[in-house]
Write a protein that holds these residues in place. Structure first.
Motif, PDB file in Angstrom:
ATOM      1  N   UNK A  91      19.380  18.346   3.131  1.00 23.85           N
ATOM      2  CA  UNK A  91      18.494  17.210   3.353  1.00 23.85           C
ATOM      3  C   UNK A  91      17.918  16.734   2.031  1.00 23.85           C
ATOM      4  N   UNK A  92      18.040  15.439   1.780  1.00 20.36           N
ATOM      5  CA  UNK A  92      17.387  14.835   0.627  1.00 20.36           C
ATOM      6  C   UNK A  92      16.019  14.368   1.118  1.00 20.36           C
ATOM      7  N   UNK A  93      14.971  14.875   0.488  1.00 16.03           N
ATOM      8  CA  UNK A  93      13.621  14.461   0.860  1.00 16.03           C
ATOM      9  C   UNK A  93      13.144  13.476  -0.212  1.00 16.03           C
ATOM     10  N   UNK A 105       6.341  13.427   5.024  1.00 16.75           N
ATOM     11  CA  UNK A 105       7.082  14.234   4.041  1.00 16.75           C
ATOM     12  C   UNK A 105       7.048  15.688   4.506  1.00 16.75           C
ATOM     13  N   UNK A 106       5.862  16.142   4.882  1.00 12.98           N
ATOM     14  CA  UNK A 106       5.702  17.522   5.347  1.00 12.98           C
ATOM     15  C   UNK A 106       6.543  17.773   6.592  1.00 12.98           C
ATOM     16  N   UNK A 138       3.744  19.036  -8.637  1.00 16.31           N
ATOM     17  CA  UNK A 138       2.601  19.951  -8.582  1.00 16.31           C
ATOM     18  C   UNK A 138       2.167  20.163  -7.128  1.00 16.31           C
ATOM     19  N   UNK A 139       2.150  19.051  -6.399  1.00 18.74           N
ATOM     20  CA  UNK A 139       1.793  19.132  -4.983  1.00 18.74           C
ATOM     21  C   UNK A 139       2.778  20.011  -4.216  1.00 18.74           C
ATOM     22  N   UNK A 140       4.051  19.858  -4.540  1.00 15.26           N
ATOM     23  CA  UNK A 140       5.087  20.669  -3.890  1.00 15.26           C
ATOM     24  C   UNK A 140       4.883  22.144  -4.223  1.00 15.26           C
ATOM     25  N   UNK A 141       4.511  22.399  -5.483  1.00 15.83           N
ATOM     26  CA  UNK A 141       4.270  23.782  -5.910  1.00 15.83           C
ATOM     27  C   UNK A 141       3.133  24.402  -5.106  1.00 15.83           C
TER      28      UNK A 141
END
Ligand code: GDP
Length: 297
Positions: A91-93, A105-106, A138-141
């Motif tokens: 999956x490409x997000x 997104x989540x 950063x948010x993903x981290x």
């Protein structure tokens, strides 16, 4: 009796990845799919694909292929999964770099994770003045999703879908992921796969876009898709060209079914028409009984 064919290891050959694009609304899913579809990345073809169909194939200059499901949004993904269809390999997000990780997104991330499908992040809109891809990473981290730049293992690519910036690098990352997955199929068997979309076309009858997941589909094959069946009268590729056969990971539009199956319905080729008819009739009956039962409740 819907027996399962087990492929002999010596019959298995590498197949192209089947990819889906998900993400928050307005983050650029459609733009990315459109760019890839229209871009002239397809080897040996003079132009891009002009018409919209539910799935298409791109071929990179090095000859490697990627199949895209052109049904952006996780609604299509979950609807297909709800019908038991396990179509996508990754999956490409898409996340807009001038925005941030958003509720959808989540959701898209958790759907892909639930399906145990690897993720690749496409951090989009980097051409915009306010874009800040690092903030997104950063948010993903913080969500425990570490991309490679942040010392993790998840691939991500900064892109501009609108300008086509770094989209080729994104495609290369898809192929890299595919290599790791060692995707294989047996082109020698009768085809099986999943319905992507179907409709009644004025002149042409029922037109179904399907993706072959294993085996090879040929004109003249007897197919059951959901509770519909028929003999494949003609097959068209994403450019509208007639094709005689479609191997693993190939999306094709087929003519000849007696109705429009639902997205996510599985299809399967049978040796002969009688068998195909029997299975389709049985499924139809089951469906009718189910409908009656639901109406009673
Ligand atoms: P979707 O809802 O995720 O399918 O998003 P769309 O592809 O429809 O894009 C939403 C809006 O963002 C549209 O107005 C696009 O033109 C714009 N857009 C998409 N990608 C980019 C990009 O890379 N750069 C810029 N500047 N705008 C973009």
């Amino acid at each position: 009796t819907e027996d399962v064919v087990v492929d002999a290891p010596e019959d298995l050959v590498p197949r192209a990845p089947i990819v889906t694009v998900m993400g928050h609304v307005d983050h650029g899913k459609t733009s990315l799919l459109d760019y890839i579809r229209k871009a002239n990345v397809i080897a040996g073809e003079s132009g891009g694909i002009t018409q919209h169909i539910g799935a298409y194939n791109v071929e990179l200059p090095n000859g490697q292929r990627i199949a895209f499901l052109d049904t952006p949004g996780h609604e299509a993904f979950t609807a297909m999964r709800a019908r038991g269809a396990q179509v996508t390999d990754m999956a490409i997000i898409v996340i807009a770099a001038d925005d941030q990780v958003m509720p959808q997104t989540r959701e898209a991330i958790s759907h892909a994770q639930a399906a145990e499908v690897p993720l690749i992040f496409a951090i989009n809109k980097i051409d915009k003045p306010g874009a800040n891809p690092e903030k997104v990473k950063e948010q993903l981290a913080q969500m425990n999703l570490l991309v490679e730049d942040w010392g993790g293992t998840i691939q991500s690519q900064d892109i501009s879908a609108k300008q086509g910036l770094h989209v080729e690098e994104l495609l290369e990352k898809i192929l890299l992921e595919a290599e790791v997955l060692e995707l294989k199929a047996n082109p020698k068997r009768l085809a099986i796969g999943t319905v992507v979309e179907a409709a009644l076309d004025k002149g042409r009858g029922y037109v179904s876009t399907i993706i072959v997941q294993n085996g090879t589909l040929r004109v003249g094959d007897y197919v059951v898709a959901g509770s519909n069946h028929g003999k494949v009268r003609a097959m068209l590729d994403e450019r509208g060209n007639q094709v005689k056969e479609a191997g693993p990971s190939t999306p094709v539009t087929i003519l000849g079914l007696d109705g429009a199956p639902t997205a996510g319905d599985k299809f399967r080729v049978f040796e002969d028409e009688r068998e195909a008819k029997q299975i389709a009739t049985k499924r139809e009956q089951l469906q009718r009984e189910q409908t009656i039962r639901t109406q009673k409740h």
